[in-house]
Write a protein that holds these residues in place. Sequence first.
Motif, PDB file in Angstrom:
ATOM      1  N   GLY A   1     135.259 -39.037 -31.501  1.00  0.00           N
ATOM      2  CA  GLY A   1     135.987 -40.223 -31.943  1.00  0.00           C
ATOM      3  C   GLY A   1     137.429 -40.207 -31.489  1.00  0.00           C
ATOM      4  O   GLY A   1     137.984 -41.237 -31.104  1.00  0.00           O
ATOM      5  N   GLY A   2     138.053 -39.040 -31.528  1.00  0.00           N
ATOM      6  CA  GLY A   2     139.440 -38.918 -31.064  1.00  0.00           C
ATOM      7  C   GLY A   2     139.577 -39.195 -29.580  1.00  0.00           C
ATOM      8  O   GLY A   2     140.515 -39.874 -29.153  1.00  0.00           O
ATOM      9  N   ILE A   3     138.639 -38.677 -28.805  1.00  0.00           N
ATOM     10  CA  ILE A   3     138.670 -38.940 -27.357  1.00  0.00           C
ATOM     11  C   ILE A   3     138.468 -40.434 -27.096  1.00  0.00           C
ATOM     12  O   ILE A   3     139.163 -41.034 -26.273  1.00  0.00           O
ATOM     13  N   GLY A   4     137.532 -41.054 -27.814  1.00  0.00           N
ATOM     14  CA  GLY A   4     137.300 -42.491 -27.647  1.00  0.00           C
ATOM     15  C   GLY A   4     138.520 -43.308 -28.022  1.00  0.00           C
ATOM     16  O   GLY A   4     138.870 -44.270 -27.335  1.00  0.00           O
ATOM     17  N   ALA A   5     139.186 -42.928 -29.119  1.00  0.00           N
ATOM     18  CA  ALA A   5     140.394 -43.653 -29.528  1.00  0.00           C
ATOM     19  C   ALA A   5     141.504 -43.473 -28.501  1.00  0.00           C
ATOM     20  O   ALA A   5     142.207 -44.438 -28.166  1.00  0.00           O
ATOM     21  N   ALA A   6     141.666 -42.266 -27.992  1.00  0.00           N
ATOM     22  CA  ALA A   6     142.704 -42.018 -26.993  1.00  0.00           C
ATOM     23  C   ALA A   6     142.451 -42.806 -25.715  1.00  0.00           C
ATOM     24  O   ALA A   6     143.377 -43.392 -25.135  1.00  0.00           O
ATOM     25  N   VAL A   7     141.201 -42.842 -25.268  1.00  0.00           N
ATOM     26  CA  VAL A   7     140.875 -43.595 -24.053  1.00  0.00           C
ATOM     27  C   VAL A   7     141.125 -45.085 -24.271  1.00  0.00           C
ATOM     28  O   VAL A   7     141.676 -45.771 -23.402  1.00  0.00           O
ATOM     29  N   THR A   8     140.751 -45.591 -25.435  1.00  0.00           N
ATOM     30  CA  THR A   8     140.979 -47.007 -25.735  1.00  0.00           C
ATOM     31  C   THR A   8     142.461 -47.320 -25.732  1.00  0.00           C
ATOM     32  O   THR A   8     142.890 -48.356 -25.198  1.00  0.00           O
ATOM     33  N   ILE A   9     143.262 -46.445 -26.308  1.00  0.00           N
ATOM     34  CA  ILE A   9     144.708 -46.666 -26.346  1.00  0.00           C
ATOM     35  C   ILE A   9     145.295 -46.630 -24.949  1.00  0.00           C
ATOM     36  O   ILE A   9     146.128 -47.464 -24.587  1.00  0.00           O
ATOM     37  N   VAL A  10     144.851 -45.690 -24.124  1.00  0.00           N
ATOM     38  CA  VAL A  10     145.377 -45.592 -22.762  1.00  0.00           C
ATOM     39  C   VAL A  10     144.989 -46.813 -21.938  1.00  0.00           C
ATOM     40  O   VAL A  10     145.804 -47.382 -21.216  1.00  0.00           O
ATOM     41  N   VAL A  11     143.731 -47.236 -22.063  1.00  0.00           N
ATOM     42  CA  VAL A  11     143.253 -48.354 -21.261  1.00  0.00           C
ATOM     43  C   VAL A  11     143.927 -49.663 -21.669  1.00  0.00           C
ATOM     44  O   VAL A  11     144.296 -50.470 -20.821  1.00  0.00           O
ATOM     45  N   THR A  12     144.098 -49.884 -22.972  1.00  0.00           N
ATOM     46  CA  THR A  12     144.695 -51.136 -23.431  1.00  0.00           C
ATOM     47  C   THR A  12     146.209 -51.120 -23.381  1.00  0.00           C
ATOM     48  O   THR A  12     146.842 -52.154 -23.557  1.00  0.00           O
ATOM     49  N   GLY A  13     146.801 -49.948 -23.175  1.00  0.00           N
ATOM     50  CA  GLY A  13     148.260 -49.863 -23.127  1.00  0.00           C
ATOM     51  C   GLY A  13     148.899 -50.068 -24.477  1.00  0.00           C
ATOM     52  O   GLY A  13     150.016 -50.554 -24.564  1.00  0.00           O
ATOM     53  N   GLY A  14     148.215 -49.694 -25.536  1.00  0.00           N
ATOM     54  CA  GLY A  14     148.708 -49.908 -26.890  1.00  0.00           C
ATOM     55  C   GLY A  14     149.697 -48.848 -27.317  1.00  0.00           C
ATOM     56  O   GLY A  14     149.337 -47.847 -27.928  1.00  0.00           O
TER      57      GLY A  14
END
Length: 104
Positions: free
Chosen positions: A73-86
């Motif tokens: 879940g942490g890896i998924g959240a980190a990837v989502t944050i990086v991809v969306t630029g949040g």
Amino acid sequence: MPKNSGSRAVPENIPVSVMLKQSSPPHTGEVFGTSRLTLPHVLPLIVFPMIGCVLYVVGMPVSDIFAFLAGCGGIGAAVTIVVTGGRRALVALAHGVLAATSNR
């Protein structure tokens, strides 16, 4: 009924409380603030418990299963944050992690 006055014609004998309200404007596509439930939102809720059950049946200890799924879940959240630029989401996540690990 009034003739074509630029808006929808409504008979005069229908009370206002019975009339349907117009729907809200369509979504603007913002990342935050949308309330649509899509497959990326639902899929982890289905897959993570399934993975946990399979790992438990195979013989993995429950504490290791929780650590494994938390890491995923942490890896998924980190990837989502990086991809969306949040950037704000990243700061909030880092603040939450630091608050959870502090000794206060």
